[in-house]
Design an enzyme around this catalytic site. Structure first.
Site, short mmCIF file in Angstrom:
data_model
loop_
_atom_site.label_atom_id
_atom_site.label_comp_id
_atom_site.label_asym_id
_atom_site.label_seq_id
_atom_site.Cartn_x
_atom_site.Cartn_y
_atom_site.Cartn_z
N GLU A 129 -8.24 5.26 7.49
CA GLU A 129 -8.82 5.79 8.00
C GLU A 129 -9.55 7.03 8.49
O GLU A 129 -9.41 7.46 7.52
CB GLU A 129 -7.55 5.50 9.09
CG GLU A 129 -6.61 3.93 9.66
CD GLU A 129 -4.94 4.48 10.05
OE1 GLU A 129 -4.87 5.36 10.08
OE2 GLU A 129 -4.25 3.49 9.32
N CYS B 232 -9.96 14.19 9.95
CA CYS B 232 -8.84 14.25 8.84
C CYS B 232 -9.37 12.64 7.91
O CYS B 232 -9.49 11.65 8.79
CB CYS B 232 -7.24 13.48 9.66
SG CYS B 232 -6.83 13.23 8.78
N CYS C 71 -1.38 3.55 -1.24
CA CYS C 71 -1.52 5.21 -1.31
C CYS C 71 -0.20 4.87 -2.40
O CYS C 71 0.38 3.60 -2.36
CB CYS C 71 -0.56 5.63 -0.36
SG CYS C 71 -0.14 7.53 -1.75
N CYS D 53 6.56 7.69 -0.58
CA CYS D 53 6.86 8.40 0.76
C CYS D 53 7.84 7.27 1.61
O CYS D 53 6.82 6.49 1.71
CB CYS D 53 6.44 9.43 1.44
SG CYS D 53 5.55 10.21 -0.33
N CYS E 94 6.22 7.05 5.66
CA CYS E 94 4.97 7.09 5.94
C CYS E 94 3.93 5.36 5.73
O CYS E 94 4.93 4.67 5.09
CB CYS E 94 4.23 7.38 4.74
SG CYS E 94 2.18 7.50 4.70
N CYS F 263 -0.61 8.60 9.74
CA CYS F 263 -0.85 8.34 8.32
C CYS F 263 -0.69 6.50 8.76
O CYS F 263 0.51 6.06 8.59
CB CYS F 263 0.13 8.75 7.84
SG CYS F 263 -0.52 10.30 7.10
#
Ligand code: SAH
Length: 363
Positions: free
Chosen positions: A91, A104, A111, A115, A118, A353
Protein backbone atom coordinates in the site's frame (compact mmCIF):
# COMPACT_ATOMS: atom_id res chain seq x y z
CA UNK A 1 6.61 -12.51 -17.10
CA UNK A 2 6.54 -9.12 -18.81
CA UNK A 3 9.73 -7.06 -18.90
CA UNK A 4 9.63 -4.13 -16.47
CA UNK A 5 11.07 -1.27 -18.50
CA UNK A 6 11.64 0.97 -15.47
CA UNK A 7 14.15 -1.51 -14.10
CA UNK A 8 16.29 -1.63 -17.26
CA UNK A 9 19.47 0.46 -17.52
CA UNK A 10 19.59 3.03 -20.32
CA UNK A 11 21.75 0.70 -22.41
CA UNK A 12 19.34 -2.20 -21.85
CA UNK A 13 16.33 -0.06 -22.74
CA UNK A 14 18.02 1.03 -25.96
CA UNK A 15 18.76 -2.57 -26.87
CA UNK A 16 15.17 -3.50 -26.05
CA UNK A 17 13.65 -0.93 -28.44
CA UNK A 18 16.24 -1.55 -31.16
CA UNK A 19 15.51 -5.29 -31.01
CA UNK A 20 11.93 -4.31 -31.87
CA UNK A 21 13.26 -2.54 -34.99
CA UNK A 22 12.78 0.93 -33.49
CA UNK A 23 15.26 3.83 -33.60
CA UNK A 24 17.42 4.42 -30.52
CA UNK A 25 15.75 7.73 -29.58
CA UNK A 26 12.56 5.87 -28.66
CA UNK A 27 14.39 4.68 -25.54
CA UNK A 28 14.83 8.27 -24.33
CA UNK A 29 11.17 9.03 -25.04
CA UNK A 30 10.07 5.99 -23.06
CA UNK A 31 12.48 6.83 -20.21
CA UNK A 32 10.90 10.28 -19.85
CA UNK A 33 7.49 8.69 -19.45
CA UNK A 34 8.79 6.12 -16.99
CA UNK A 35 10.38 8.86 -14.88
CA UNK A 36 6.98 10.56 -14.70
CA UNK A 37 5.38 7.34 -13.42
CA UNK A 38 3.31 6.48 -16.54
CA UNK A 39 1.18 3.50 -15.47
CA UNK A 40 0.78 2.14 -19.01
CA UNK A 41 1.87 2.66 -22.61
CA UNK A 42 -1.42 4.15 -23.81
CA UNK A 43 -0.34 7.50 -22.30
CA UNK A 44 2.86 7.62 -24.37
CA UNK A 45 1.31 9.64 -27.14
CA UNK A 46 4.61 10.51 -28.82
CA UNK A 47 5.14 6.81 -29.67
CA UNK A 48 3.46 5.28 -32.74
CA UNK A 49 0.28 3.46 -31.83
CA UNK A 50 1.61 0.18 -33.24
CA UNK A 51 4.61 0.37 -30.90
CA UNK A 52 2.40 1.15 -27.91
CA UNK A 53 0.30 -1.94 -28.64
CA UNK A 54 3.40 -4.07 -29.12
CA UNK A 55 4.94 -2.85 -25.86
CA UNK A 56 1.72 -3.48 -24.00
CA UNK A 57 1.86 -7.15 -25.01
CA UNK A 58 5.42 -7.80 -23.87
CA UNK A 59 6.29 -5.18 -21.25
CA UNK A 60 5.05 -3.13 -18.35
CA UNK A 61 6.13 0.33 -17.28
CA UNK A 62 6.75 0.16 -13.50
CA UNK A 63 7.39 -2.79 -11.18
CA UNK A 64 4.06 -1.98 -9.45
CA UNK A 65 0.54 -2.10 -10.86
CA UNK A 66 -2.41 -0.25 -9.35
CA UNK A 67 -5.01 -2.76 -8.12
CA UNK A 68 -7.20 -0.30 -6.24
CA UNK A 69 -7.28 3.44 -5.83
CA UNK A 70 -9.39 4.92 -3.05
CA UNK A 71 -10.12 8.61 -2.64
CA UNK A 72 -11.19 10.00 0.74
CA UNK A 73 -14.43 12.00 0.69
CA UNK A 74 -12.57 15.26 1.46
CA UNK A 75 -10.25 14.63 -1.52
CA UNK A 76 -7.12 15.10 0.59
CA UNK A 77 -6.05 11.49 0.80
CA UNK A 78 -5.58 8.91 -1.96
CA UNK A 79 -4.71 5.38 -1.06
CA UNK A 80 -3.25 2.86 -3.52
CA UNK A 81 -3.18 -0.89 -3.31
CA UNK A 82 -0.32 -1.97 -5.59
CA UNK A 83 0.64 -5.36 -6.93
CA UNK A 84 4.25 -6.44 -7.41
CA UNK A 85 5.46 -8.85 -10.07
CA UNK A 86 5.26 -11.86 -7.76
CA UNK A 87 1.64 -10.91 -6.93
CA UNK A 88 2.49 -9.61 -3.45
CA UNK A 89 0.53 -6.51 -2.58
CA UNK A 90 1.62 -3.31 -0.87
CA UNK A 91 0.00 0.00 0.00
CA UNK A 92 0.99 3.61 -0.36
CA UNK A 93 -0.85 6.77 0.60
CA UNK A 94 -0.76 10.27 -0.90
CA UNK A 95 -1.72 13.07 1.51
CA UNK A 96 -2.32 16.60 0.29
CA UNK A 97 -1.54 18.68 3.37
CA UNK A 98 -1.11 22.37 4.13
CA UNK A 99 2.67 21.93 4.17
CA UNK A 100 3.06 19.81 1.03
CA UNK A 101 2.16 16.66 -0.88
CA UNK A 102 3.34 13.84 1.32
CA UNK A 103 3.63 10.17 0.37
CA UNK A 104 3.68 7.34 2.89
CA UNK A 105 5.54 4.38 1.37
CA UNK A 106 5.85 0.71 2.30
CA UNK A 107 9.31 -0.80 2.74
CA UNK A 108 8.34 -4.49 2.93
CA UNK A 109 5.54 -6.76 1.73
CA UNK A 110 4.03 -7.67 5.09
CA UNK A 111 5.92 -7.27 8.34
CA UNK A 112 7.67 -9.55 10.82
CA UNK A 113 7.45 -7.29 13.86
CA UNK A 114 4.21 -8.69 15.27
CA UNK A 115 2.91 -5.50 16.95
CA UNK A 116 -0.38 -6.44 18.58
CA UNK A 117 -2.42 -3.46 17.34
CA UNK A 118 -1.32 -3.46 13.68
CA UNK A 119 -2.90 -4.99 10.58
CA UNK A 120 0.30 -5.07 8.47
CA UNK A 121 1.89 -7.86 10.41
CA UNK A 122 -1.10 -10.23 10.59
CA UNK A 123 0.00 -12.25 7.57
CA UNK A 124 3.69 -12.14 8.48
CA UNK A 125 6.61 -10.92 6.38
CA UNK A 126 6.67 -11.89 2.72
CA UNK A 127 9.81 -10.10 1.57
CA UNK A 128 11.82 -6.89 1.39
CA UNK A 129 10.98 -4.42 -1.36
CA UNK A 130 13.64 -3.41 -3.89
CA UNK A 131 14.75 0.21 -4.40
CA UNK A 132 12.72 0.30 -7.64
CA UNK A 133 9.60 -0.98 -5.89
CA UNK A 134 9.82 1.62 -3.13
CA UNK A 135 10.65 4.43 -5.55
CA UNK A 136 7.77 3.46 -7.86
CA UNK A 137 5.35 4.28 -5.05
CA UNK A 138 6.27 7.96 -5.16
CA UNK A 139 6.07 7.90 -8.95
CA UNK A 140 2.51 6.54 -8.70
CA UNK A 141 1.67 9.41 -6.34
CA UNK A 142 3.36 11.99 -8.58
CA UNK A 143 1.42 10.75 -11.60
CA UNK A 144 -1.80 11.00 -9.58
CA UNK A 145 -1.00 14.60 -8.61
CA UNK A 146 -0.42 15.51 -12.25
CA UNK A 147 -3.10 13.45 -13.98
CA UNK A 148 -5.67 12.48 -11.34
CA UNK A 149 -9.14 14.01 -10.94
CA UNK A 150 -8.61 15.56 -7.51
CA UNK A 151 -7.62 19.19 -7.81
CA UNK A 152 -6.99 19.90 -4.11
CA UNK A 153 -3.33 20.69 -3.69
CA UNK A 154 -0.88 21.46 -0.94
CA UNK A 155 -1.26 25.05 0.31
CA UNK A 156 -4.36 25.38 -1.85
CA UNK A 157 -2.03 25.91 -4.82
CA UNK A 158 -3.59 24.14 -7.79
CA UNK A 159 -0.22 24.07 -9.58
CA UNK A 160 1.56 22.32 -6.80
CA UNK A 161 1.91 18.96 -8.50
CA UNK A 162 5.04 17.62 -6.92
CA UNK A 163 5.63 15.14 -4.17
CA UNK A 164 7.43 17.22 -1.54
CA UNK A 165 7.57 14.96 1.53
CA UNK A 166 8.25 11.27 2.07
CA UNK A 167 7.41 9.24 5.14
CA UNK A 168 8.57 5.63 5.32
CA UNK A 169 5.67 4.63 7.54
CA UNK A 170 3.69 2.23 5.39
CA UNK A 171 3.75 -1.53 5.69
CA UNK A 172 6.98 -3.06 6.96
CA UNK A 173 9.91 -2.21 9.19
CA UNK A 174 12.28 0.04 7.19
CA UNK A 175 15.29 -0.79 9.37
CA UNK A 176 14.97 -4.45 8.42
CA UNK A 177 15.51 -3.31 4.84
CA UNK A 178 17.88 -0.45 5.54
CA UNK A 179 20.06 -0.74 2.45
CA UNK A 180 17.16 -0.48 0.02
CA UNK A 181 15.42 2.25 2.04
CA UNK A 182 18.64 4.29 1.93
CA UNK A 183 18.97 3.57 -1.82
CA UNK A 184 15.40 4.78 -2.29
CA UNK A 185 15.90 8.00 -0.30
CA UNK A 186 19.16 8.77 -2.13
CA UNK A 187 17.33 8.38 -5.42
CA UNK A 188 14.36 10.52 -4.34
CA UNK A 189 16.82 13.24 -3.38
CA UNK A 190 18.79 12.95 -6.64
CA UNK A 191 15.98 12.41 -9.16
CA UNK A 192 13.02 14.14 -7.54
CA UNK A 193 14.94 16.80 -5.68
CA UNK A 194 13.25 16.04 -2.36
CA UNK A 195 15.37 17.43 0.47
CA UNK A 196 16.60 15.27 3.33
CA UNK A 197 14.68 17.34 5.84
CA UNK A 198 11.44 16.41 4.16
CA UNK A 199 12.04 12.70 4.61
CA UNK A 200 11.07 10.69 7.68
CA UNK A 201 11.89 7.10 8.54
CA UNK A 202 9.75 5.50 11.24
CA UNK A 203 10.99 2.49 13.19
CA UNK A 204 9.67 0.28 15.95
CA UNK A 205 13.17 0.54 17.44
CA UNK A 206 15.75 -1.61 15.62
CA UNK A 207 18.80 -0.21 17.42
CA UNK A 208 21.58 -1.32 15.00
CA UNK A 209 19.50 0.11 12.13
CA UNK A 210 19.39 3.51 13.83
CA UNK A 211 23.20 3.46 14.04
CA UNK A 212 23.32 2.51 10.35
CA UNK A 213 21.31 5.67 9.60
CA UNK A 214 23.74 7.72 11.68
CA UNK A 215 26.65 6.24 9.70
CA UNK A 216 24.84 7.03 6.44
CA UNK A 217 24.88 10.65 7.59
CA UNK A 218 21.95 12.32 5.81
CA UNK A 219 19.92 14.77 7.96
CA UNK A 220 16.52 13.10 7.60
CA UNK A 221 13.93 12.88 10.38
CA UNK A 222 13.67 9.87 12.64
CA UNK A 223 10.41 8.71 14.19
CA UNK A 224 10.29 6.10 16.94
CA UNK A 225 7.10 4.10 17.43
CA UNK A 226 7.21 4.06 21.21
CA UNK A 227 3.58 3.46 22.25
CA UNK A 228 4.47 2.81 25.91
CA UNK A 229 6.67 4.44 28.57
CA UNK A 230 7.73 1.26 30.40
CA UNK A 231 9.37 -1.94 29.15
CA UNK A 232 6.76 -4.05 30.95
CA UNK A 233 3.89 -2.39 29.08
CA UNK A 234 5.72 -2.07 25.75
CA UNK A 235 6.62 -5.75 25.68
CA UNK A 236 2.91 -6.67 25.85
CA UNK A 237 2.19 -4.87 22.57
CA UNK A 238 5.53 -4.82 20.72
CA UNK A 239 7.58 -8.06 20.69
CA UNK A 240 10.65 -6.13 19.45
CA UNK A 241 10.88 -4.69 22.96
CA UNK A 242 12.11 -8.07 24.17
CA UNK A 243 15.19 -7.52 22.04
CA UNK A 244 15.82 -3.77 22.33
CA UNK A 245 14.73 -2.02 25.52
CA UNK A 246 13.36 1.50 25.65
CA UNK A 247 16.53 3.08 27.10
CA UNK A 248 18.68 1.53 24.33
CA UNK A 249 16.30 2.72 21.63
CA UNK A 250 16.12 6.24 23.03
CA UNK A 251 19.91 6.41 23.46
CA UNK A 252 20.37 5.56 19.76
CA UNK A 253 17.65 8.03 18.79
CA UNK A 254 19.28 10.76 20.92
CA UNK A 255 22.54 10.20 19.13
CA UNK A 256 20.78 10.47 15.78
CA UNK A 257 19.03 13.73 16.67
CA UNK A 258 22.20 15.25 18.13
CA UNK A 259 24.19 14.33 15.03
CA UNK A 260 21.73 16.12 12.77
CA UNK A 261 20.30 18.66 15.17
CA UNK A 262 16.80 17.38 14.40
CA UNK A 263 13.77 17.05 16.59
CA UNK A 264 12.99 13.43 17.40
CA UNK A 265 9.49 12.26 16.59
CA UNK A 266 7.84 9.91 19.02
CA UNK A 267 4.78 8.03 17.77
CA UNK A 268 2.33 7.09 20.48
CA UNK A 269 -0.86 5.21 19.60
CA UNK A 270 -3.64 5.58 22.14
CA UNK A 271 -5.08 2.16 22.88
CA UNK A 272 -8.05 1.06 24.93
CA UNK A 273 -9.46 -2.39 25.72
CA UNK A 274 -13.03 -3.51 26.18
CA UNK A 275 -13.88 -4.78 29.65
CA UNK A 276 -16.45 -7.50 30.39
CA UNK A 277 -19.30 -4.97 30.22
CA UNK A 278 -18.20 -3.78 26.80
CA UNK A 279 -16.91 -0.49 28.25
CA UNK A 280 -13.63 0.90 26.92
CA UNK A 281 -10.87 1.07 29.52
CA UNK A 282 -7.58 2.83 28.88
CA UNK A 283 -4.67 0.54 28.05
CA UNK A 284 -1.51 2.57 27.41
CA UNK A 285 -2.91 6.06 27.93
CA UNK A 286 -3.84 6.38 31.59
CA UNK A 287 -2.82 9.60 33.41
CA UNK A 288 -0.11 7.59 35.18
CA UNK A 289 1.42 6.51 31.88
CA UNK A 290 1.31 10.15 30.71
CA UNK A 291 3.37 11.11 33.77
CA UNK A 292 5.84 8.28 33.10
CA UNK A 293 6.15 9.26 29.43
CA UNK A 294 6.83 12.85 30.47
CA UNK A 295 9.67 11.74 32.76
CA UNK A 296 11.14 9.53 30.05
CA UNK A 297 11.23 12.38 27.54
CA UNK A 298 12.06 15.28 29.88
CA UNK A 299 14.85 17.43 28.49
CA UNK A 300 14.84 15.76 25.07
CA UNK A 301 14.28 17.62 21.82
CA UNK A 302 11.25 15.51 20.96
CA UNK A 303 7.72 15.89 19.62
CA UNK A 304 5.12 13.34 20.65
CA UNK A 305 2.60 12.50 17.95
CA UNK A 306 -0.50 11.10 19.62
CA UNK A 307 -2.28 8.76 17.22
CA UNK A 308 -5.84 7.64 17.94
CA UNK A 309 -5.85 3.92 17.14
CA UNK A 310 -7.42 3.06 13.78
CA UNK A 311 -9.64 0.09 14.51
CA UNK A 312 -8.58 -3.25 12.98
CA UNK A 313 -11.25 -5.99 13.28
CA UNK A 314 -8.74 -8.75 14.00
CA UNK A 315 -7.13 -6.82 16.84
CA UNK A 316 -8.38 -6.90 20.37
CA UNK A 317 -8.18 -3.17 21.17
CA UNK A 318 -10.55 -0.22 21.20
CA UNK A 319 -10.10 3.48 20.52
CA UNK A 320 -10.27 5.61 23.66
CA UNK A 321 -12.69 8.55 23.74
CA UNK A 322 -11.67 12.00 22.54
CA UNK A 323 -11.73 13.17 26.16
CA UNK A 324 -9.23 10.54 27.23
CA UNK A 325 -6.94 11.53 24.36
CA UNK A 326 -7.07 15.18 25.44
CA UNK A 327 -6.50 14.33 29.09
CA UNK A 328 -3.38 12.37 28.11
CA UNK A 329 -2.15 15.26 25.99
CA UNK A 330 -2.85 17.84 28.72
CA UNK A 331 -0.59 16.01 31.15
CA UNK A 332 2.25 15.96 28.61
CA UNK A 333 1.79 19.67 27.95
CA UNK A 334 1.69 20.48 31.68
CA UNK A 335 5.04 18.69 31.94
CA UNK A 336 6.55 20.73 29.11
CA UNK A 337 6.55 17.97 26.48
CA UNK A 338 5.87 19.05 22.89
CA UNK A 339 2.90 17.11 21.62
CA UNK A 340 0.21 17.11 19.01
CA UNK A 341 -2.68 14.86 18.11
CA UNK A 342 -2.18 13.35 14.66
CA UNK A 343 -5.07 14.32 12.45
CA UNK A 344 -6.79 11.21 11.24
CA UNK A 345 -6.69 11.05 7.48
CA UNK A 346 -8.56 8.81 5.16
CA UNK A 347 -10.21 6.72 7.86
CA UNK A 348 -13.13 6.36 5.44
CA UNK A 349 -10.79 4.50 3.08
CA UNK A 350 -9.08 2.22 5.59
CA UNK A 351 -5.86 4.15 5.84
CA UNK A 352 -4.50 2.34 8.89
CA UNK A 353 -1.36 0.34 8.24
CA UNK A 354 -2.05 -2.73 6.18
CA UNK A 355 -5.85 -2.56 6.29
CA UNK A 356 -6.42 -2.34 2.58
CA UNK A 357 -4.07 -5.20 1.76
CA UNK A 358 -5.56 -7.36 4.48
CA UNK A 359 -9.14 -6.68 3.43
CA UNK A 360 -8.30 -7.42 -0.18
CA UNK A 361 -6.88 -10.81 0.82
CA UNK A 362 -10.10 -11.56 2.69
CA UNK A 363 -12.38 -10.57 -0.24
N1 SAH B 1 7.53 -0.41 11.27
C1 SAH B 1 7.63 1.02 11.34
C2 SAH B 1 6.86 1.76 10.26
C3 SAH B 1 5.50 1.26 9.88
S1 SAH B 1 4.18 1.48 11.04
C4 SAH B 1 7.24 1.50 12.72
O1 SAH B 1 6.88 0.69 13.55
O2 SAH B 1 7.36 2.69 12.98
C5 SAH B 1 3.85 3.20 11.02
C6 SAH B 1 3.15 3.70 12.28
O3 SAH B 1 1.76 3.32 12.30
C7 SAH B 1 3.75 3.11 13.54
O4 SAH B 1 3.87 4.10 14.53
C8 SAH B 1 2.71 2.08 13.90
O5 SAH B 1 2.84 1.72 15.23
C9 SAH B 1 1.43 2.78 13.54
N2 SAH B 1 0.24 1.92 13.44
C10 SAH B 1 0.17 0.62 13.12
N3 SAH B 1 -1.12 0.18 13.15
C11 SAH B 1 -1.87 1.23 13.50
C12 SAH B 1 -3.29 1.41 13.71
N4 SAH B 1 -4.14 0.42 13.56
N5 SAH B 1 -3.72 2.64 14.07
C13 SAH B 1 -2.84 3.69 14.20
N6 SAH B 1 -1.52 3.57 14.00
C14 SAH B 1 -1.03 2.36 13.65
Amino acid sequence: MKTVLFSLSDAELQKFVMDLGEPRFRAAQIRDWLNCGAPDFAHMKNLPESLRTQLDAIAQTLPVKIVKKLQSADGETTKFLLELNDCEQIECVLMRTTYGNSVCVSSQAGCAMGCKFCASTLLGLKRNLTVDEIYSQILVAQWELRHGDVKIRANGDANNNDVSHIVVMGTGEPLQNTENVIGFLERANRDMNISWRRMTVSTCGIVPGIYDLIKWGRPINLAISLHAPTDALRSTIMPINNKYKITEVLAAADEFTKTHNRQLMIEYILLGKRDDNGETVLYNCTPEYAEQLSKLLAGKNAMVNLIPWNAVDERDFASPSGNAVHRFQDILIKNGIHTRIRRERGTDIGSACGQLRLNNKKD
